[in-house]
Design an enzyme around this catalytic site. Structure first.
Site, PDB file in Angstrom:
ATOM      1  N   ARG A 146      -7.190   9.002   2.888  1.00  0.00           N
ATOM      2  CA  ARG A 146      -8.347   8.140   2.614  1.00  0.00           C
ATOM      3  C   ARG A 146      -9.212   7.988   3.852  1.00  0.00           C
ATOM      4  O   ARG A 146     -10.424   8.239   3.814  1.00  0.00           O
ATOM      5  CB  ARG A 146      -7.877   6.760   2.145  1.00  0.00           C
ATOM      6  CG  ARG A 146      -9.002   5.713   2.074  1.00  0.00           C
ATOM      7  CD  ARG A 146      -8.464   4.320   1.803  1.00  0.00           C
ATOM      8  NE  ARG A 146      -7.585   3.812   2.832  1.00  0.00           N
ATOM      9  CZ  ARG A 146      -7.987   3.169   3.926  1.00  0.00           C
ATOM     10  NH1 ARG A 146      -9.272   2.954   4.137  1.00  0.00           N
ATOM     11  NH2 ARG A 146      -7.114   2.720   4.806  1.00  0.00           N
ATOM     12  N   ARG A 147      -8.598   7.572   4.947  1.00  0.00           N
ATOM     13  CA  ARG A 147      -9.378   7.374   6.164  1.00  0.00           C
ATOM     14  C   ARG A 147      -9.982   8.683   6.653  1.00  0.00           C
ATOM     15  O   ARG A 147     -11.124   8.722   7.122  1.00  0.00           O
ATOM     16  CB  ARG A 147      -8.497   6.752   7.254  1.00  0.00           C
ATOM     17  CG  ARG A 147      -8.118   5.296   6.979  1.00  0.00           C
ATOM     18  CD  ARG A 147      -7.067   4.824   7.961  1.00  0.00           C
ATOM     19  NE  ARG A 147      -6.736   3.407   7.789  1.00  0.00           N
ATOM     20  CZ  ARG A 147      -5.562   2.874   8.128  1.00  0.00           C
ATOM     21  NH1 ARG A 147      -4.614   3.648   8.648  1.00  0.00           N
ATOM     22  NH2 ARG A 147      -5.336   1.581   7.960  1.00  0.00           N
TER      23      ARG A 147
ATOM     24  N   CYS B 299      -0.168   9.959  -2.401  1.00  0.00           N
ATOM     25  CA  CYS B 299      -0.555  10.166  -1.009  1.00  0.00           C
ATOM     26  C   CYS B 299      -1.427  11.408  -0.857  1.00  0.00           C
ATOM     27  O   CYS B 299      -1.876  11.724   0.239  1.00  0.00           O
ATOM     28  CB  CYS B 299       0.690  10.278  -0.129  1.00  0.00           C
ATOM     29  SG  CYS B 299       1.442   8.676   0.259  1.00  0.00           S
TER      30      CYS B 299
ATOM     31  N   ARG C 260       1.043   5.115  18.817  1.00  0.00           N
ATOM     32  CA  ARG C 260      -0.351   5.531  18.637  1.00  0.00           C
ATOM     33  C   ARG C 260      -1.188   5.204  19.873  1.00  0.00           C
ATOM     34  O   ARG C 260      -2.061   5.990  20.259  1.00  0.00           O
ATOM     35  CB  ARG C 260      -0.924   4.861  17.387  1.00  0.00           C
ATOM     36  CG  ARG C 260      -0.208   5.293  16.122  1.00  0.00           C
ATOM     37  CD  ARG C 260      -0.914   4.818  14.884  1.00  0.00           C
ATOM     38  NE  ARG C 260      -0.065   4.939  13.712  1.00  0.00           N
ATOM     39  CZ  ARG C 260      -0.506   4.992  12.467  1.00  0.00           C
ATOM     40  NH1 ARG C 260      -1.799   4.927  12.231  1.00  0.00           N
ATOM     41  NH2 ARG C 260       0.312   5.101  11.451  1.00  0.00           N
TER      42      ARG C 260
ATOM     43  N   ARG D 237       0.624   9.865  13.548  1.00  0.00           N
ATOM     44  CA  ARG D 237       1.587   8.960  12.943  1.00  0.00           C
ATOM     45  C   ARG D 237       2.350   8.208  14.016  1.00  0.00           C
ATOM     46  O   ARG D 237       2.276   8.509  15.185  1.00  0.00           O
ATOM     47  CB  ARG D 237       2.552   9.735  12.044  1.00  0.00           C
ATOM     48  CG  ARG D 237       1.907  10.391  10.838  1.00  0.00           C
ATOM     49  CD  ARG D 237       2.945  11.070   9.967  1.00  0.00           C
ATOM     50  NE  ARG D 237       3.941  10.107   9.501  1.00  0.00           N
ATOM     51  CZ  ARG D 237       5.128  10.455   9.013  1.00  0.00           C
ATOM     52  NH1 ARG D 237       5.487  11.724   8.955  1.00  0.00           N
ATOM     53  NH2 ARG D 237       5.971   9.531   8.591  1.00  0.00           N
TER      54      ARG D 237
ATOM     55  N   LYS E 103       0.819  -1.212   0.000  1.00  0.00           N
ATOM     56  CA  LYS E 103       0.000   0.000   0.000  1.00  0.00           C
ATOM     57  C   LYS E 103       0.858   1.271   0.000  1.00  0.00           C
ATOM     58  O   LYS E 103       0.367   2.355  -0.273  1.00  0.00           O
ATOM     59  CB  LYS E 103      -0.969   0.011   1.184  1.00  0.00           C
ATOM     60  CG  LYS E 103      -0.355   0.211   2.543  1.00  0.00           C
ATOM     61  CD  LYS E 103      -1.453   0.331   3.592  1.00  0.00           C
ATOM     62  CE  LYS E 103      -0.877   0.647   4.975  1.00  0.00           C
ATOM     63  NZ  LYS E 103      -1.937   0.846   5.969  1.00  0.00           N
ATOM     64  N   ASP E 104       2.170   1.127   0.297  1.00  0.00           N
ATOM     65  CA  ASP E 104       3.095   2.260   0.253  1.00  0.00           C
ATOM     66  C   ASP E 104       3.757   2.435  -1.107  1.00  0.00           C
ATOM     67  O   ASP E 104       4.459   3.421  -1.325  1.00  0.00           O
ATOM     68  CB  ASP E 104       4.205   2.084   1.298  1.00  0.00           C
ATOM     69  CG  ASP E 104       3.695   2.147   2.726  1.00  0.00           C
ATOM     70  OD1 ASP E 104       2.668   2.799   2.954  1.00  0.00           O
ATOM     71  OD2 ASP E 104       4.333   1.538   3.600  1.00  0.00           O
TER      72      ASP E 104
END
Length: 314
Positions: A139-140, A250, A163, A157, A91-92
């Protein structure tokens, strides 16, 4: 032709980021190669390479230059022959590789879904009005703004432990993580609730690991072929064709998921305005072998529906 396998004195060098998840993915790749060729662990050397995305933690990803933030330095090391292969979270990965590099090996895909992480009960619908939702993903963030325009999105991040600490400190009410990462790290202690794709369509290629090599390295090509997972490649062909046609980066809130059943590939795609004010979706199926064409066609349909100005970067 006899394959010149790596040895403890001349190990295969595996490049990776240094996060716990990146290392877990590199170790999974190493272990699969060890098993496939009956090699000792000492025949492999895992090299940690710090990337721009790792080094700069106080700015949003979109401010740093889009996709490639977690891959450029690793790919440069491979081009310069400092490493032999590189392990990436797919996904990166940008949809195009630098000249001389090839990405044609995927490990079996893990869970594709997002996980809602919070020390409070109630899930997404239970988030109090005005509460802070932590995420660095456009996206989120866009998906949350679309669904809960009453909450505040704040930058968030760091690794899992960072987190969780931020949540306990009250920086945010909740956040999101990829369930695949939690599974690979064995983090059953994290207060997470899995979100089905109908609740939050995941990132393109989420849950997939890719292994990159130099195009002229036939030893690496042969070794990676032995651990390549063809079903995962079929799914990613459709998803990444969808992303490529949309010119995803991104700075682009894009979601997509391919699934295969009885030789038919189903692709769901979504594009969103960055502010979450609008989302366009599509859902279509085709034979597995036509997955890439399906991804391109879906992207073109959504771009036509979106019109000018839907993405502020186009």
């Amino acid at each position: 032709m006899t394959l010149d396998l790596p040895t403890p004195s001349a190990p295969l060098r595996i490049g990776t980021r240094g996060s716990p998840l990146a290392l877990a993915q590199a170790h999974e790749t190493r272990n699969r190669l060890m098993t496939a060729f009956d090699l000792p662990r000492e025949a492999f050397e895992v090299q940690v390479i710090q990337t721009t995305g790792d080094r700069v933690q106080d700015r949003e990803l979109k401010e740093l230059g889009g996709k490639g933030l977690f891959t450029r330095e690793i790919e440069l090391a491979m081009i310069q022959e400092g490493i032999d292969i590189a392990v990436h979270s797919m996904k990166d990965m940008p949809v195009l590789q630098p000249g001389g590099l090839v990405l044609d090996c995927y490990l079996p895909r893990e869970d594709v879904r997002d996980a809602f992480v919070s020390f409070h009960d109630g899930g997404i619908e239970g988030i109090p009005a005005g509460a802070r939702v932590g995420t660095s993903s456009l996206r989120r963030g866009a998906q949350m703004r679309l669904r809960r325009p009453d909450v505040e999105i704040v930058g968030f991040r760091g690794n899992v432990q960072t987190r969780l600490r931020k949540l306990t400190e009250g920086v945010a009410h909740c956040t999101f993580l990829a369930q695949a990462g939690l599974n690979r790290l064995g983090r059953k202690d994290v207060p997470a609730r899995v979100l089905e794709p109908e609740e939050m369509l995941p990132a393109i290629a989420q849950g997939a690991i890719g292994v990159e090599r130099r195009a002229d390295d036939m030893r690496a090509a042969t070794m990676l072929e032995a651990i390549h997972d063809a079903p995962t490649a079929e799914l990613l062909a459709a998803e990444r064709a969808f992303l490529a046609t949309l010119d995803g980066s991104c700075e682009t809130p894009i979601a997509g998921l391919a699934q295969v059943s009885d030789g038919t590939l189903r692709l769901r795609g979504q594009i969103l305005r960055p502010d979450g004010s609008e989302a366009l979706e599509d859902d279509a199926s085709a034979p597995v072998e036509d997955g890439a064409a399906l991804g391109e066609e879906m992207a073109r349909r959504l771009l036509e529906r979106a019109g000018d100005g839907f993405f502020d970067w186009r």
